[in-house]
Design a protein around this motif. Structure first.
Motif, PDB file in Angstrom:
ATOM      1  N   ILE A  82      -2.987  13.079  12.408  1.00  0.00           N
ATOM      2  CA  ILE A  82      -3.315  13.187  10.931  1.00  0.00           C
ATOM      3  C   ILE A  82      -4.718  12.771  10.580  1.00  0.00           C
ATOM      4  O   ILE A  82      -5.247  12.171  11.346  1.00  0.00           O
ATOM      5  N   ASN A  83      -5.288  13.199   9.262  1.00  0.00           N
ATOM      6  CA  ASN A  83      -6.410  12.827   8.694  1.00  0.00           C
ATOM      7  C   ASN A  83      -6.099  11.619   7.977  1.00  0.00           C
ATOM      8  O   ASN A  83      -6.993  10.789   7.767  1.00  0.00           O
ATOM      9  N   ASN A  84      -5.186  11.810   7.074  1.00  0.00           N
ATOM     10  CA  ASN A  84      -4.714  10.745   6.231  1.00  0.00           C
ATOM     11  C   ASN A  84      -3.320  10.930   5.846  1.00  0.00           C
ATOM     12  O   ASN A  84      -2.581  11.784   6.186  1.00  0.00           O
ATOM     13  N   LEU A  85      -2.726   9.773   5.414  1.00  0.00           N
ATOM     14  CA  LEU A  85      -1.518   9.583   4.970  1.00  0.00           C
ATOM     15  C   LEU A  85      -1.403   9.016   3.504  1.00  0.00           C
ATOM     16  O   LEU A  85      -1.972   8.170   2.897  1.00  0.00           O
ATOM     17  N   GLN A  86      -0.533   9.821   2.759  1.00  0.00           N
ATOM     18  CA  GLN A  86      -0.507   9.635   1.211  1.00  0.00           C
ATOM     19  C   GLN A  86       0.800   9.026   0.667  1.00  0.00           C
ATOM     20  O   GLN A  86       1.839   9.322   1.407  1.00  0.00           O
ATOM     21  N   TRP A  87       0.905   8.245  -0.157  1.00  0.00           N
ATOM     22  CA  TRP A  87       2.095   7.853  -0.610  1.00  0.00           C
ATOM     23  C   TRP A  87       2.274   8.474  -2.285  1.00  0.00           C
ATOM     24  O   TRP A  87       1.400   8.441  -2.955  1.00  0.00           O
ATOM     25  N   TYR A  88       3.465   9.052  -2.556  1.00  0.00           N
ATOM     26  CA  TYR A  88       3.543   9.571  -3.894  1.00  0.00           C
ATOM     27  C   TYR A  88       4.903   8.959  -4.626  1.00  0.00           C
ATOM     28  O   TYR A  88       5.796   8.745  -3.735  1.00  0.00           O
ATOM     29  N   ARG A  89       4.991   8.958  -5.795  1.00  0.00           N
ATOM     30  CA  ARG A  89       6.186   8.384  -6.444  1.00  0.00           C
ATOM     31  C   ARG A  89       6.576   9.581  -7.298  1.00  0.00           C
ATOM     32  O   ARG A  89       5.912  10.270  -7.893  1.00  0.00           O
ATOM     33  N   GLN A  90       8.074   9.683  -7.381  1.00  0.00           N
ATOM     34  CA  GLN A  90       8.487  10.710  -8.281  1.00  0.00           C
ATOM     35  C   GLN A  90       9.582  10.084  -8.972  1.00  0.00           C
ATOM     36  O   GLN A  90      10.570   9.694  -8.673  1.00  0.00           O
ATOM     37  N   ASN A  91       9.505  10.182 -10.364  1.00  0.00           N
ATOM     38  CA  ASN A  91      10.559   9.752 -11.295  1.00  0.00           C
ATOM     39  C   ASN A  91      11.473  10.917 -11.202  1.00  0.00           C
ATOM     40  O   ASN A  91      11.291  12.047 -11.277  1.00  0.00           O
TER      41      ASN A  91
ATOM     42  N   ASN B  10      -8.425   6.236  10.224  1.00  0.00           N
ATOM     43  CA  ASN B  10      -9.218   5.065  10.911  1.00  0.00           C
ATOM     44  C   ASN B  10      -9.026   3.668  10.146  1.00  0.00           C
ATOM     45  O   ASN B  10      -9.519   2.648  10.364  1.00  0.00           O
ATOM     46  N   GLU B  11      -8.041   3.827   9.174  1.00  0.00           N
ATOM     47  CA  GLU B  11      -7.675   2.688   8.508  1.00  0.00           C
ATOM     48  C   GLU B  11      -6.511   2.083   8.851  1.00  0.00           C
ATOM     49  O   GLU B  11      -5.369   2.818   9.351  1.00  0.00           O
TER      50      GLU B  11
ATOM     51  N   LEU C 193      -0.771   1.576   8.337  1.00  0.00           N
ATOM     52  CA  LEU C 193      -0.914   2.695   9.127  1.00  0.00           C
ATOM     53  C   LEU C 193      -1.007   2.560  10.606  1.00  0.00           C
ATOM     54  O   LEU C 193      -1.910   1.588  10.909  1.00  0.00           O
ATOM     55  N   ASP C 194      -0.124   3.114  11.390  1.00  0.00           N
ATOM     56  CA  ASP C 194      -0.196   2.533  12.792  1.00  0.00           C
ATOM     57  C   ASP C 194      -0.244   4.080  13.349  1.00  0.00           C
ATOM     58  O   ASP C 194       0.911   4.541  13.556  1.00  0.00           O
ATOM     59  N   THR C 195      -1.294   4.565  13.930  1.00  0.00           N
ATOM     60  CA  THR C 195      -1.546   5.986  14.216  1.00  0.00           C
ATOM     61  C   THR C 195      -0.790   6.053  15.683  1.00  0.00           C
ATOM     62  O   THR C 195      -0.606   6.965  16.155  1.00  0.00           O
ATOM     63  N   SER C 196      -0.814   4.869  16.538  1.00  0.00           N
ATOM     64  CA  SER C 196      -0.364   4.665  17.643  1.00  0.00           C
ATOM     65  C   SER C 196       1.366   4.977  17.790  1.00  0.00           C
ATOM     66  O   SER C 196       1.700   5.699  18.780  1.00  0.00           O
TER      67      SER C 196
END
Lengths: 110, 115
Positions: A29-38, A52-53, A65-68
């Motif tokens: 992945i390039n990034n991972l995002q979290w979203y909320r939905q009511n 890389n974070e 985030l653990d990419t391994s």
């Protein structure tokens, strides 16, 4: 196969407790995002963590985030009844799209 | 704070009819998307749109679906001949290039009910 799978599927806690949700994914992945939905509403972006974070904070939210291990966790500290919602992880790779996980339904009791 | 606006909020249509779902993305965003969520299920990618053309589409996005950006502000999803299984919540989203920092902004959705 699903790119994002989350556990638990449902989580019930008391106000003031911490809530931890986990997400696993399959591809790089390039990034991972979290979203909320009511319930029955749109998706609200909470936080983005780049590949890389390892950890990121935003208010009462902490994401790791653990990419391994291809996994991420979302921690909500000192939860409130207003945090009751479904939470989704979503990954972005080198493609023009987000792939969503199956979601965790969080219920916070007053 | 800028919003993605979707209309209508709820649409009921008869099977076989055409529907057009409308979206106004955020004005300085360059990437536009449609997603759908069948009740109680995960959010599924339908199509992405950049530079006035489709950049990627899913298997769900078959010949019955099309997207258009007819002017500088609107972004539409058309379903030519609706089926019962098209009943779902449809979300429009937009983002700046590659969303390295910002994430996607989603609209509040259109609930499509096919009867």
């Amino acid at each position: 196969s699903q790119q994002g799978e989350e556990d638990p599927q449902a989580l019930s806690i008391q106000e003031g407790e911490n809530a931890t949700m986990n997400c696993s994914y399959k591809t790089s992945i390039n990034n991972l995002q979290w979203y909320r939905q009511n319930s029955g509403r749109g998706l609200v972006h909470l936080i983005l963590i780049r590949s890389n974070e390892r950890e990121k904070h935003s208010g009462r939210l902490r994401v790791t985030l653990d990419t391994s291990k291809k996994s991420s966790s979302l921690l909500i500290t000192a939860s409130r009844a207003a945090d009751t919602a479904s939470y989704f992880c979503a990954t972005e790779s080198n493609t023009d799209k987000l792939i969503f996980g199956t979601g965790t339904r969080l219920q916070v009791f007053p | 704070e800028p919003e993605v606006t979707q209309t209508p909020s709820h649409q009921v249509t008869q099977m076989g009819q055409e529907v057009i779902l409308r979206c106004v993305p955020i004005s300085n965003h360059l990437y536009f998307y449609w997603y759908r969520q069948i009740l109680g299920q995960k959010v599924e990618f339908l199509v992405s749109f950049y530079n006035n053309e489709i950049s990627e589409k899913s298997e769900i996005f078959d010949d019955q679906f099309s997207v258009e950006r007819p002017d500088g502000s609107n972004f539409t999803l058309k379903i030519r001949s609706t089926k019962l299984e098209d009943s779902a919540m449809y979300f429009c989203a937009s983002t700046r290039p590659r969303s390295l920092t910002y994430g996607y902004t989603f609209g509040s959705g259109t609930r499509l009910t096919v009867v």
